[in-house]
Design an enzyme around this catalytic site. Structure first.
Site, PDB file in Angstrom:
ATOM      1  N   GLY A  12      -4.358  -4.352   0.497  1.00  0.00           N
ATOM      2  CA  GLY A  12      -5.721  -4.666   0.916  1.00  0.00           C
ATOM      3  C   GLY A  12      -6.552  -3.404   1.057  1.00  0.00           C
ATOM      4  N   GLY A  13      -5.991  -2.263   0.630  1.00  0.00           N
ATOM      5  CA  GLY A  13      -6.723  -0.996   0.646  1.00  0.00           C
ATOM      6  C   GLY A  13      -7.141  -0.606  -0.761  1.00  0.00           C
ATOM      7  N   ASP A  15      -6.455   2.159  -2.574  1.00  0.00           N
ATOM      8  CA  ASP A  15      -5.470   2.827  -3.431  1.00  0.00           C
ATOM      9  C   ASP A  15      -4.602   1.830  -4.204  1.00  0.00           C
ATOM     10  OD1 ASP A  15      -6.403   5.280  -2.530  1.00  0.00           O
ATOM     11  OD2 ASP A  15      -4.979   5.370  -0.878  1.00  0.00           O
ATOM     12  N   MET A  35       2.820  -7.373   1.373  1.00  0.00           N
ATOM     13  CA  MET A  35       3.986  -7.356   2.266  1.00  0.00           C
ATOM     14  C   MET A  35       3.544  -7.483   3.712  1.00  0.00           C
ATOM     15  SD  MET A  35       6.226  -4.210   0.767  1.00  0.00           S
ATOM     16  CE  MET A  35       5.114  -3.549  -0.463  1.00  0.00           C
ATOM     17  N   CYS A 100       9.804   3.297   6.698  1.00  0.00           N
ATOM     18  CA  CYS A 100       9.237   2.091   6.085  1.00  0.00           C
ATOM     19  C   CYS A 100       9.339   2.174   4.559  1.00  0.00           C
ATOM     20  CB  CYS A 100       7.783   1.928   6.518  1.00  0.00           C
ATOM     21  SG  CYS A 100       6.993   0.488   5.805  1.00  0.00           S
ATOM     22  N   GLY A 124       0.435   2.351  -4.285  1.00  0.00           N
ATOM     23  CA  GLY A 124      -0.756   3.203  -4.315  1.00  0.00           C
ATOM     24  C   GLY A 124      -0.544   4.559  -3.679  1.00  0.00           C
ATOM     25  N   CYS A 197       1.918   2.099  10.872  1.00  0.00           N
ATOM     26  CA  CYS A 197       1.696   0.802  10.225  1.00  0.00           C
ATOM     27  C   CYS A 197       1.637  -0.369  11.198  1.00  0.00           C
ATOM     28  CB  CYS A 197       2.748   0.553   9.149  1.00  0.00           C
ATOM     29  SG  CYS A 197       4.243   1.524   9.312  1.00  0.00           S
TER      30      CYS A 197
END
Length: 359
Positions: A12-13, A15, A35, A100, A124, A197
């Site tokens: 949703g960003g 990159d 994810m 992560c 990204g 995150c």
């Protein structure tokens, strides 16, 4: 390339949005996957996560690729978050982003990609891969030095890198936003996410106190004289200035105080005055849990450059590999605020060799 199937992690960003777009333009069969790694526990966070999913879906629709969601919250809790809590409880400062990548994006997600019949995984990240003369795959710094993310990717090995594409690794960040705008992607001006995150933009102290009981204690200067109280050692990191709550100590100059050391046995935080106080500097460190991108260390003893934190300039050093696999690192220049729990990552020129966890 035709019909090679690539599964892109879409966050949703901007990159990951541009990564998906470029792969589609290059002729790959692309699927975007969002994810979900954390069950939101407050309204703001829930809204932010919902927005990310909506943006990810909108980007995939706009590019014309399938969109899927996968839930990794159980894996994240077991393999990232619990480790994060154990480390904080032990007085160290872990880096969950590295874990992560290791446990979720390039392990759980990679397995899922295989289930979908994908040939490659794409993210990204600002990083690149390069084939070396001996046939191995090198992890190489992203072109945009200011955004290079190899520091967070040093745990990746040969098997993962052979199946990974970093579509924006050879592009400057400003250009990535430009591409997003030119192609009318809704994420073109979305600000970059910061913070861990799963905590997002929330107050760290407040978040941690929900999971770990804090034990208050004394703050001492380097001579053992009490100068204040701390809220719990886990809330402080080496080199920290903000939030120590030490002000106007009698008979002391008005110079800022910094956290220099944690005395875990006595639950005491040791603080010193001045950004460049000698106690904040060390010329060597030991690291464990080593990961080498090539599968093994370059030699038992070698010179290279290293970073002890993200975005630090490369520092010249000598690395000695011990029989148990741990390493001793000696820097040419003393390093400020070397922090147990964080990672030291090694480089030769633009190639990331691997790294380990500082103890």
């Amino acid at each position: 390339m035709e019909n090679k199937k690539v599964i892109v992690g879409i966050s949703g960003g901007v990159d990951s949005s541009v990564s998906a777009l470029l792969l589609k333009q290059q002729g790959y069969d692309v699927t975007g996957v969002f994810m979900k790694n954390w069950e939101e526990d407050d309204t703001d966070e829930f809204c932010s996560a919902e927005q990310d999913i909506a943006d990810a879906q909108a980007v995939c629709d706009s590019i014309g690729i399938p969109f899927k969601k996968i839930n990794f919250t159980a894996e994240y809790w077991d393999n990232v978050f619990e480790h994060f809590l154990i480390e904080y409880k032990a007085g160290r400062t872990p880096n969950p982003d590295i874990l992560c990548n290791k446990e979720i994006k390039f392990k759980a997600f990679l397995s899922y990609v295989h289930l979908l019949g994908g040939d490659y995984i794409a993210t990204g990240h600002y990083a690149q891969t390069r084939l070396a003369a001996d046939g191995s795959v090198q992890l190489v710094k992203g072109l945009d030095d200011n955004k290079d993310q190899t520091y967070f990717l040093y745990t990746l090995g040969q098997e993962q890198l052979r199946q990974t594409i970093f579509p924006i690794g050879n592009i400057e960040k400003s250009k990535v936003r430009e591409i997003a705008k030119e192609n009318n992607l809704v994420t073109f001006d979305k600000k970059d996410s910061t913070g861990i995150c799963f905590i997002g933009e929330r107050k760290f102290k407040e978040f941690l106190s929900k999971y770990l009981p804090a034990q208050k204690g004394e703050i001492h200067d380097e001579n053992g004289i009490k100068i204040g109280m701390h809220d719990g050692l886990m809330y402080y990191t080496i080199g920290q200035r903000q939030g120590l709550g030490i002000g106007g100590v009698k008979d002391r100059p008005e110079v800022p105080w910094f956290a220099a050391k944690k005395d875990l046995e006595n639950n005491v935080l040791i603080a010193v005055q001045g950004h460049d106080h000698p106690l904040l500097f060390k010329q060597s460190l030991q690291a464990i849990e080593l990961s080498w991108v090539a599968g093994m260390a370059p030699a038992d003893k070698f010179r290279c450059a290293a970073k002890v934190r993200y975005r630090q300039k490369d520092q010249s050093c000598e690395v000695e590999v011990n029989q148990d696999g741990s390493v001793n690192v000696t820097f040419d220049q003393p390093q400020r605020a070397i922090t147990p729990g964080q990672s030291v990552v090694f480089y030769i020129d633009d190639v990331c060799l691997g790294g380990g966890v500082i103890i």
